[in-house]
Design a protein around this motif. Sequence first.
Motif, mmCIF file in Angstrom:
data_model
loop_
_atom_site.group_PDB
_atom_site.id
_atom_site.type_symbol
_atom_site.label_atom_id
_atom_site.label_comp_id
_atom_site.label_asym_id
_atom_site.label_seq_id
_atom_site.Cartn_x
_atom_site.Cartn_y
_atom_site.Cartn_z
ATOM 1 N N TYR A 24 0.814 -1.206 0.000
ATOM 2 C CA TYR A 24 0.000 0.000 0.000
ATOM 3 C C TYR A 24 0.856 1.268 0.000
ATOM 4 C CZ TYR A 24 -3.262 -3.598 1.497
ATOM 5 O OH TYR A 24 -3.999 -4.756 1.573
ATOM 6 N N TYR A 26 0.725 5.368 1.295
ATOM 7 C CA TYR A 26 0.053 6.317 2.183
ATOM 8 C C TYR A 26 0.559 7.727 1.881
ATOM 9 C CZ TYR A 26 -1.185 2.063 4.647
ATOM 10 O OH TYR A 26 -1.660 0.810 4.951
ATOM 11 N N THR A 29 -2.082 11.246 6.541
ATOM 12 C CA THR A 29 -2.718 10.685 7.727
ATOM 13 C C THR A 29 -4.149 11.209 7.790
ATOM 14 O OG1 THR A 29 -0.649 10.520 8.969
ATOM 15 C CG2 THR A 29 -2.687 10.588 10.247
ATOM 16 N N TYR A 49 -8.590 5.586 11.978
ATOM 17 C CA TYR A 49 -8.076 6.219 10.757
ATOM 18 C C TYR A 49 -8.901 5.753 9.559
ATOM 19 C CZ TYR A 49 -4.220 7.249 13.886
ATOM 20 O OH TYR A 49 -3.477 7.695 14.955
ATOM 21 N N ARG A 51 -9.090 6.774 5.288
ATOM 22 C CA ARG A 51 -8.814 7.581 4.096
ATOM 23 C C ARG A 51 -10.054 7.842 3.263
ATOM 24 N NH1 ARG A 51 -3.848 5.036 0.865
ATOM 25 N NH2 ARG A 51 -4.657 3.053 1.623
#
Length: 371
Positions: A24, A26, A29, A49, A51
């Motif tokens: 993955y 990122y 955050t 968290y 996304r």
Amino acid sequence: MKINSIEINLYRKKHEKPILNGKYIYEATDLVTCKVNTDEGISGIGWTYDRSRVITGNSLRRMSEIVIGEDPFNVERIWSYLYLPKVFGRKGFAVRAMSCIDIACWDIMGKVSNRPLYQLLGGYREEVPVYVAAGYYGDGKTIEELKDEMKGKVEQYEGVKAVKIKIGRLSVKEDTKRIAAVREGVGDEVDILVDANNAYSRIDGLRMGKVLDDYNIFWFEEPYAPDDLAGAAELSSKIVTPIAAGENEYTCYGFRDMIDQKAVDIVNANPQILGGITQWKKIADYAYANHIPIAPHGDQEINMHLVAAVSNGLIVEYYDTTTNALRDKMFKEKVVLNKNGTLSPSKKPGLGVEMDFEALEPYKVESYTIA
């Protein structure tokens, strides 16, 4: 005592450079916070968290409506009200949303009881070992830079005896070079953990497993896809290095299947994902009954309490701003390692940390209040 309102916020901050693991990428955050307020003026905080913003936009708002008026001490009843597979689903974002509410309720219970969370859950010990999570991939990042990074973590955090790096994005041959470099950098007295984030096929997973045995690796995390329990069980039977997994699993039912199928040697149950602390404790107890240690994935502010609470708690994952762009903004109280490389859970009531909403304000993307 009754829950009378819930405040939901989503924050986003981009990383200076995207960070990559075995599978993955990122770029930022994305933090979701859930502040549960009561009619007695005591509040608790939970967070996870996301996304996709699915949690804040759908599940968490609807679930908050359901729990208004409930006593936050009744976590089992609240959990049963929210675990509605036909309405919200059995896994995924809905269960993450449940996690936020559940963690906040436990924070409230600690504050009302004037006890830290780890004592409410069992109070097994006063300090826990940690490993520093780092060693991600990056565009143009060399093996020498990785070596220096991990050596630097050991030097930065006095007394730390374990570090974790990512593998699986490159070939087994190339990742073997990275592991060898890190071993050279941190020395023989520091444990190395490796995390593939579901990147391997069964063939390459076995090849890498044999390599890890040669380097005396502490654990091999998530070699295969989360649903390939048979593959993980087969791999565990063929290598010495323990298989650790569970950060992508949900509820005690999912972990029951992992353990029953012998697909895991160390359980990485994440309370911020799997359904909260109420479910986490059930998983820890089931693992205990099967002689399996538990080492939760996720933020140390919660997990230091959980590992300290149970007799089969193994080790706590420790994050810094390398992997969380908001970590230096999130809390008013900073969790600091002891000089021997351990963490002592806060003696303050509940989680012992308060979210710094003022510092987070510039990064706010969405906000809702349910009353």
